[in-house]
Design an enzyme around this catalytic site. Structure first.
Site, short mmCIF file in Angstrom:
data_model
loop_
_atom_site.label_atom_id
_atom_site.label_comp_id
_atom_site.label_asym_id
_atom_site.label_seq_id
_atom_site.Cartn_x
_atom_site.Cartn_y
_atom_site.Cartn_z
N ASN A 18 0.87 -1.18 0.00
CA ASN A 18 0.00 0.00 0.00
C ASN A 18 0.90 1.23 0.00
OD1 ASN A 18 -1.79 2.07 0.48
ND2 ASN A 18 -2.34 1.40 2.56
N TRP A 19 0.98 1.89 -1.15
CA TRP A 19 1.90 3.04 -1.27
C TRP A 19 1.36 4.27 -0.55
CZ3 TRP A 19 3.38 2.90 -7.24
CH2 TRP A 19 4.04 1.69 -7.50
N LYS A 20 0.11 4.24 -0.16
CA LYS A 20 -0.53 5.41 0.50
C LYS A 20 -0.34 6.65 -0.39
CE LYS A 20 -0.08 3.13 4.91
NZ LYS A 20 -0.03 3.21 6.35
N HIS A 110 -9.47 1.26 5.02
CA HIS A 110 -8.16 1.39 5.67
C HIS A 110 -8.32 2.29 6.89
CE1 HIS A 110 -4.02 2.47 6.47
NE2 HIS A 110 -3.70 1.36 5.83
N GLU A 112 -6.75 4.67 7.92
CA GLU A 112 -6.58 6.10 7.63
C GLU A 112 -7.84 6.68 7.00
OE1 GLU A 112 -2.84 5.46 5.66
OE2 GLU A 112 -2.07 4.81 7.60
N GLU A 182 -5.32 -4.90 10.49
CA GLU A 182 -4.26 -3.91 10.70
C GLU A 182 -4.50 -3.18 12.02
OE1 GLU A 182 -2.23 -2.71 6.79
OE2 GLU A 182 -3.93 -1.36 7.06
N GLY A 188 2.86 2.11 10.85
CA GLY A 188 3.83 3.20 10.68
C GLY A 188 4.55 3.57 11.97
N SER A 228 3.71 -2.31 10.21
CA SER A 228 5.16 -2.37 10.41
C SER A 228 5.79 -3.70 9.96
CB SER A 228 5.52 -2.07 11.87
OG SER A 228 5.14 -0.74 12.19
N GLY A 250 5.05 1.32 4.60
CA GLY A 250 6.36 1.95 4.40
C GLY A 250 7.37 1.08 3.65
O1 LIG Z 1 -1.19 0.67 6.89
C1 LIG Z 1 -0.42 -0.19 6.50
C2 LIG Z 1 -0.65 -0.88 5.22
O2 LIG Z 1 -1.93 -0.62 4.73
C3 LIG Z 1 0.79 -0.54 7.27
O3 LIG Z 1 1.70 0.50 7.14
P1 LIG Z 1 3.21 0.30 7.65
O4 LIG Z 1 3.70 -0.99 7.04
O5 LIG Z 1 3.94 1.51 7.17
O6 LIG Z 1 3.13 0.19 9.15
#
Ligand SMILES: O=C(CO)COP(=O)(O)O
Length: 271
Positions: A18-20, A110, A112, A182, A188, A228, A250
């Site tokens: 997931n590149w966000k 997600h 977020e 998640e 993160g 993470s 990430g």
């Molecule tokens: O939200 C995530 C994947 O959708 C996880 O993010 P990280 O791997 O950066 O913790």
């Protein structure tokens, strides 16, 4: 997932990046090219481990062109979609558009989106249904925040999100659905839930799917862990019986790190 040291899985493992809100459309192409080269050098067998990326919307056309032009086996999807099909919804993206761009998957709910955009369980259920309407497989994200984890009600909380998200689906749709656990406190932060935490929740999700639908749904639905994930913890998490894949934030922005996560089996056999 039943796994052995030589990597035999009942459900095809699914490793997704997931590149966000990272990588513009030029950077995105470079990242995907490097990932594809790295995996090709390593002779990655995509039929053993499915590889997906979730770039920003503005990258999707470029990703489609690259995947088609170079005949890459990487699949891709959007990070969100509208619950509606078309119309006066400024800023939103229809599942129909994602399908047309060759998206196989779309993230729904997600954390977020749930926290920053206040997306409710009701809206997310409508988005899951919209994805199915347009033949894009939803990856429904669920998981608890730190306070809930500390209160010890994380399983109950996450299963409530799951029930709301899958309400009204047919057994066939539920089997196709991918669910990503998640825990928000592990996203993160560098704080990774232990493999046993991932297993506890994935087992609970699988049991819930069996009671909401039937045993064949529970046996078929792929369950991912995210939060993470790095190359050095991927194999241990994937060794858990009910974890079928990983949703990586990430670390998916670094092609060699992400390729090593995809190749987690080589770490299992090397260990
Ligand atoms: O939200 C995530 C994947 O959708 C996880 O993010 P990280 O791997 O950066 O913790």
């Amino acid at each position: 997932m039943t796994s052995t040291a030589n990597g035999n899985f009942v459900r095809t493992p699914f490793i997704a990046g997931n590149w966000k809100m990272n990588m513009d459309h030029v950077q995105g192409i470079t990242l995907l090219q490097k990932l594809a080269w790295t995996l090709s050098d390593a002779k990655h067998d995509y039929s053993r481990v499915e590889v997906a990326v979730f770039p920003p919307f503005t990258d999707l056309r470029g990703v489609q062109t690259l995947v088609q032009g170079d005949e890459l086996k990487v699949v891709y999807g959007g990070q969100d979609l509208s619950q509606f099909d078309s119309g006066a919804y400024t800023g939103d993206i229809s599942g129909q558009f994602l399908r047309k761009l060759g998206c196989s998957y779309v993230l729904v709910g997600h954390s977020e989106r749930r926290t920053i955009h206040n997306e409710s369980d009701e809206v997310l259920n409508a988005k899951v249904k919209a994805a199915f309407r347009h033949e894009v497989t939803p990856v429904l994200c669920v998981g608890e925040g730190l306070e809930i984890r500390q209160a010890g009600t994380h399983v109950e909380h996450t299963l409530a999100q799951l029930r709301a998200g899958v309400e009204g689906l047919t057994a066939e749709q539920a089997k196709e659905l991918v669910v990503a656990y998640e825990p928000v406190w592990a996203i993160g932060t560098g704080e990774v839930a232990g493999p046993e935490d991932a297993q506890e929740m994935c087992a609970a999700i699988r049991a819930e799917l069996a009671s909401l639908f039937d045993d064949s749904v529970a046996a078929g639905t792929r369950l991912l862990y995210g939060g993470s994930v790095k190359a050095n913890n991927a194999a241990a998490i994937m060794a858990e019986a009910d974890v079928d894949g990983l949703l990586v934030g990430g670390a998916s922005l670094d092609p060699s790190e992400f390729a090593n996560i995809v190749r987690f089996e080589s770490h299992i056999t090397a260990a």
